[in-house]
Design a protein around this motif. Sequence first.
Motif, PDB file in Angstrom:
ATOM      1  N   ILE A 129       0.838  -1.199   0.000  1.00 47.17           N
ATOM      2  CA  ILE A 129       0.000   0.000   0.000  1.00 47.17           C
ATOM      3  C   ILE A 129       0.873   1.250   0.000  1.00 47.17           C
ATOM      4  CG2 ILE A 129      -1.583   1.364   1.425  1.00 47.17           C
ATOM      5  CD1 ILE A 129      -2.867  -1.342   2.258  1.00 47.17           C
ATOM      6  N   LEU A 130       1.926   1.258   0.820  1.00 45.98           N
ATOM      7  CA  LEU A 130       2.841   2.396   0.841  1.00 45.98           C
ATOM      8  C   LEU A 130       3.507   2.581  -0.523  1.00 45.98           C
ATOM      9  CD1 LEU A 130       4.598   2.021   4.320  1.00 45.98           C
ATOM     10  CD2 LEU A 130       2.883   3.708   3.637  1.00 45.98           C
ATOM     11  N   GLY A 131       3.942   1.469  -1.125  1.00 41.52           N
ATOM     12  CA  GLY A 131       4.569   1.556  -2.433  1.00 41.52           C
ATOM     13  C   GLY A 131       3.610   2.015  -3.507  1.00 41.52           C
ATOM     14  N   TYR A 132       2.344   1.640  -3.378  1.00 38.91           N
ATOM     15  CA  TYR A 132       1.339   1.975  -4.382  1.00 38.91           C
ATOM     16  C   TYR A 132       1.019   3.468  -4.379  1.00 38.91           C
ATOM     17  CZ  TYR A 132      -2.742   1.112  -7.361  1.00 38.91           C
ATOM     18  OH  TYR A 132      -3.639   1.094  -8.401  1.00 38.91           O
ATOM     19  N   LEU A 146       3.080   7.295  -7.545  1.00 39.05           N
ATOM     20  CA  LEU A 146       2.384   7.256  -8.828  1.00 39.05           C
ATOM     21  C   LEU A 146       3.296   6.809  -9.966  1.00 39.05           C
ATOM     22  CD1 LEU A 146       0.155  10.454  -8.575  1.00 39.05           C
ATOM     23  CD2 LEU A 146      -0.360   8.105  -7.908  1.00 39.05           C
ATOM     24  N   LEU A 147       4.588   7.110  -9.864  1.00 44.05           N
ATOM     25  CA  LEU A 147       5.529   6.617 -10.872  1.00 44.05           C
ATOM     26  C   LEU A 147       5.562   5.097 -10.845  1.00 44.05           C
ATOM     27  CD1 LEU A 147       7.766   6.931 -12.991  1.00 44.05           C
ATOM     28  CD2 LEU A 147       9.396   7.252 -11.108  1.00 44.05           C
ATOM     29  N   THR A 148       5.576   4.524  -9.638  1.00 42.08           N
ATOM     30  CA  THR A 148       5.555   3.069  -9.502  1.00 42.08           C
ATOM     31  C   THR A 148       4.294   2.492 -10.121  1.00 42.08           C
ATOM     32  OG1 THR A 148       6.877   3.160  -7.479  1.00 42.08           O
ATOM     33  CG2 THR A 148       5.572   1.167  -7.848  1.00 42.08           C
ATOM     34  N   GLN A 149       3.155   3.152  -9.913  1.00 40.99           N
ATOM     35  CA  GLN A 149       1.910   2.681 -10.523  1.00 40.99           C
ATOM     36  C   GLN A 149       2.010   2.634 -12.044  1.00 40.99           C
ATOM     37  OE1 GLN A 149      -2.015   3.979  -9.397  1.00 40.99           O
ATOM     38  NE2 GLN A 149      -1.298   4.750  -7.428  1.00 40.99           N
ATOM     39  N   MET A 150       2.539   3.706 -12.617  1.00 38.69           N
ATOM     40  CA  MET A 150       2.643   3.775 -14.074  1.00 38.69           C
ATOM     41  C   MET A 150       3.515   2.654 -14.619  1.00 38.69           C
ATOM     42  SD  MET A 150       4.766   4.749 -16.784  1.00 38.69           S
ATOM     43  CE  MET A 150       5.985   5.922 -16.181  1.00 38.69           C
ATOM     44  N   LEU A 151       4.682   2.475 -14.022  1.00 36.04           N
ATOM     45  CA  LEU A 151       5.608   1.446 -14.488  1.00 36.04           C
ATOM     46  C   LEU A 151       5.028   0.049 -14.282  1.00 36.04           C
ATOM     47  CD1 LEU A 151       8.910   2.979 -13.050  1.00 36.04           C
ATOM     48  CD2 LEU A 151       8.174   2.974 -15.439  1.00 36.04           C
ATOM     49  N   TYR A 173      -3.695  -7.991  -6.230  1.00 38.08           N
ATOM     50  CA  TYR A 173      -2.490  -8.281  -5.445  1.00 38.08           C
ATOM     51  C   TYR A 173      -2.839  -8.555  -3.985  1.00 38.08           C
ATOM     52  CZ  TYR A 173       0.778  -6.866  -9.158  1.00 38.08           C
ATOM     53  OH  TYR A 173       1.511  -6.796 -10.322  1.00 38.08           O
ATOM     54  N   LEU A 174      -3.671  -7.694  -3.403  1.00 34.47           N
ATOM     55  CA  LEU A 174      -4.041  -7.866  -1.993  1.00 34.47           C
ATOM     56  C   LEU A 174      -4.844  -9.148  -1.789  1.00 34.47           C
ATOM     57  CD1 LEU A 174      -5.002  -4.220  -0.963  1.00 34.47           C
ATOM     58  CD2 LEU A 174      -2.814  -5.405  -0.673  1.00 34.47           C
ATOM     59  N   ALA A 175      -5.715  -9.473  -2.748  1.00 36.15           N
ATOM     60  CA  ALA A 175      -6.508 -10.697  -2.641  1.00 36.15           C
ATOM     61  C   ALA A 175      -5.618 -11.926  -2.732  1.00 36.15           C
ATOM     62  CB  ALA A 175      -7.571 -10.731  -3.742  1.00 36.15           C
ATOM     63  N   ASP A 176      -4.614 -11.882  -3.599  1.00 35.51           N
ATOM     64  CA  ASP A 176      -3.672 -13.003  -3.712  1.00 35.51           C
ATOM     65  C   ASP A 176      -2.954 -13.241  -2.397  1.00 35.51           C
ATOM     66  OD1 ASP A 176      -4.347 -13.411  -6.320  1.00 35.51           O
ATOM     67  OD2 ASP A 176      -2.578 -12.440  -7.171  1.00 35.51           O
ATOM     68  N   ILE A 177      -2.523 -12.159  -1.759  1.00 35.90           N
ATOM     69  CA  ILE A 177      -1.827 -12.286  -0.481  1.00 35.90           C
ATOM     70  C   ILE A 177      -2.763 -12.855   0.574  1.00 35.90           C
ATOM     71  CG2 ILE A 177      -0.747 -10.977   1.406  1.00 35.90           C
ATOM     72  CD1 ILE A 177       0.291  -9.031  -0.758  1.00 35.90           C
ATOM     73  N   ASP A 178      -3.983 -12.325   0.615  1.00 35.81           N
ATOM     74  CA  ASP A 178      -4.938 -12.752   1.638  1.00 35.81           C
ATOM     75  C   ASP A 178      -5.314 -14.220   1.499  1.00 35.81           C
ATOM     76  OD1 ASP A 178      -6.654 -11.921   3.888  1.00 35.81           O
ATOM     77  OD2 ASP A 178      -8.304 -12.407   2.520  1.00 35.81           O
ATOM     78  N   SER A 179      -5.243 -14.765   0.282  1.00 31.87           N
ATOM     79  CA  SER A 179      -5.667 -16.148   0.036  1.00 31.87           C
ATOM     80  C   SER A 179      -4.581 -17.183   0.363  1.00 31.87           C
ATOM     81  CB  SER A 179      -6.095 -16.323  -1.422  1.00 31.87           C
ATOM     82  OG  SER A 179      -4.972 -16.185  -2.292  1.00 31.87           O
ATOM     83  N   VAL A 180      -3.361 -16.737   0.632  1.00 29.87           N
ATOM     84  CA  VAL A 180      -2.258 -17.669   0.899  1.00 29.87           C
ATOM     85  C   VAL A 180      -2.502 -18.421   2.204  1.00 29.87           C
ATOM     86  CG1 VAL A 180       0.204 -17.850   1.425  1.00 29.87           C
ATOM     87  CG2 VAL A 180      -0.569 -16.324  -0.404  1.00 29.87           C
ATOM     88  N   THR A 181      -2.241 -19.708   2.174  1.00 32.51           N
ATOM     89  CA  THR A 181      -2.375 -20.537   3.382  1.00 32.51           C
ATOM     90  C   THR A 181      -1.005 -20.878   3.950  1.00 32.51           C
ATOM     91  OG1 THR A 181      -2.299 -22.656   2.202  1.00 32.51           O
ATOM     92  CG2 THR A 181      -4.457 -21.567   2.388  1.00 32.51           C
ATOM     93  N   ALA A 182      -1.007 -21.264   5.214  1.00 30.21           N
ATOM     94  CA  ALA A 182       0.242 -21.680   5.863  1.00 30.21           C
ATOM     95  C   ALA A 182       0.831 -22.897   5.161  1.00 30.21           C
ATOM     96  CB  ALA A 182      -0.015 -21.982   7.342  1.00 30.21           C
ATOM     97  N   LEU A 183      -0.035 -23.794   4.686  1.00 29.10           N
ATOM     98  CA  LEU A 183       0.434 -24.992   3.991  1.00 29.10           C
ATOM     99  C   LEU A 183       1.131 -24.615   2.685  1.00 29.10           C
ATOM    100  CD1 LEU A 183       0.651 -28.053   3.754  1.00 29.10           C
ATOM    101  CD2 LEU A 183      -1.642 -28.050   2.700  1.00 29.10           C
TER     102      LEU A 183
END
Length: 411
Positions: A350-353, A356-361, A379-389
Amino acid sequence: MQTVEPKVYELKNGLRVVFKPIPYTRTVHCGYVINAGSRDDDGDEMGMAHFIEHMIFKGTRKRKTFHILNYLESVGGDVNAYTTKEKTCFYASLASEYLDRATELLTDITFHSTFPVNELAKERQVISEEIDMYRESPDEAIFEDFDEMIFPEHHLGRPILGTKESISQFKQDDLLRHIRSSFTQGNVVYGIVGNVSEKEVQKIIDKYLAPLELPTGSLERIQPNGQKLFSKQVAITNGQAHEILGGRAYALRKDRYTPFLLLNNLLGGPAMNSRLNLNIREKHGLTYNISTFYSPFCDSGIWGVYYACEPKNLERIHRMVQKELKELAEKPLGSLRLNQAKKQLSGQMILGYENLLTQMLSMAQDILDFDRIITFADYLADIDSVTALQMQEAAEEVFASQKLSRITYRQ
């Protein structure tokens, strides 16, 4: 605050444009991202993409170096470039009222550079000094050597800067030929993020981008062969020891990419509370620098643990790192620790996002890599879906002792 979705334009000449309006800023960030980097340098032309990055500012059909550098800086803007293993980028950041000026300049240098012969020798010297700077810094040189050993006899293992010998051979025609073969239809994206209207963007597209004639041609990349394990020692004289322990990892957004991204951040990411930093630096005071890195490519990836210390502490740190890797491979994270790891990585993103230059690239690279934009929510949904396994399985595969290579710089 309502989020405005980016828009992608596909032009008849094969160029794609991604635009995202940001009404709360007074700036605009724009640039060409090309799906060609150092791994795409032909034959013995090691360092060609990076050499072009330097030479792109040295003259066009209608401009000399001073006029290129002064054109945006005279209105407070910034123009820059970079080269990676798989991408080359020329970009600008400035007040939004000057988007037309920035696009005209970037288009001119990207597609109409002449690479003046009298500038070639100067830039060879500049890059030669840059090569010396890297090779004389153990904390830089060790990463180049590690890449070369992980990807032996493959372009991913080559240094982005090339070598003094390779860059000494470059001629004007070589640079022009590289442009024609790399800056092709479907291989170039122009990104715009900032406080400008869609009407302004369409006007700029019609004026500067649509008239371009891009050559045809497809990018062909050879996938790396299987990894050969190694343990290499390099003698240095500065009294410190430097080491990388690591190996191959997952390609960009392939299976287990996100679990490993989370795992890498937990183990040795930039935060002071990473497992390696807390245990080895803060608790025992054995190193002044320990971190992990992970570089995913389109068809492979590389990761490692880097640490620098007094030579007497090297073997102890090596054992402690292996212990951390083993624990992550043998024991899944508890739900509390897993959720903490997810929140930390999501917060960092979120901080990186906010940049705006980072967003464009990022959006331009997504189009080149996946033919679509990976949204921030994705991206956030992918992270949230990760399991410990999933994280444990990634650790079992990548951190396995029989897959770890080691390179050491010491007296």
